[in-house]
Motif scaffolding. Structure first.
Motif: not given
Length: 77
Positions: A43-72
């Motif tokens: 969600n635009g902030e650096v995340e350094t927790r390896k096992t952070a719980k990613i839930r629906g509605g969150e956006i993950i960015e890495y190396n130019g890739a954007v992942l939108e996480v959704e429920d269902g």
């Protein structure tokens, strides 16, 4: 790359597992390394927790890739 990842029956997915599932890391070890190095944004902030719980509605960015996480489930499958 821009992709949507569906959680299906899960409430969340660990960040390191998400990177591996999306094909952005070759292994769990590699995923944990790039997370610890501060290369992953949650969600635009650096995340350094390896096992952070990613839930629906969150956006993950890495190396130019954007992942939108959704429920269902993916409506196209």
């Amino acid at each position: 790359m821009h992709a949507t990842i569906y959680l299906e029956d899960s409430e969340y997915i660990a960040l390191c597992d998400l990177l591996k599932l999306a094909g952005l890391a070759d292994s769990g070890g590699q995923a944990k390394m790039v997370i610890a190095d501060g290369q992953v944004l949650r969600n635009g902030e650096v995340e350094t927790r390896k096992t952070a719980k990613i839930r629906g509605g969150e956006i993950i960015e890495y190396n130019g890739a954007v992942l939108e996480v959704e429920d269902g489930y993916d409506p196209e499958t």
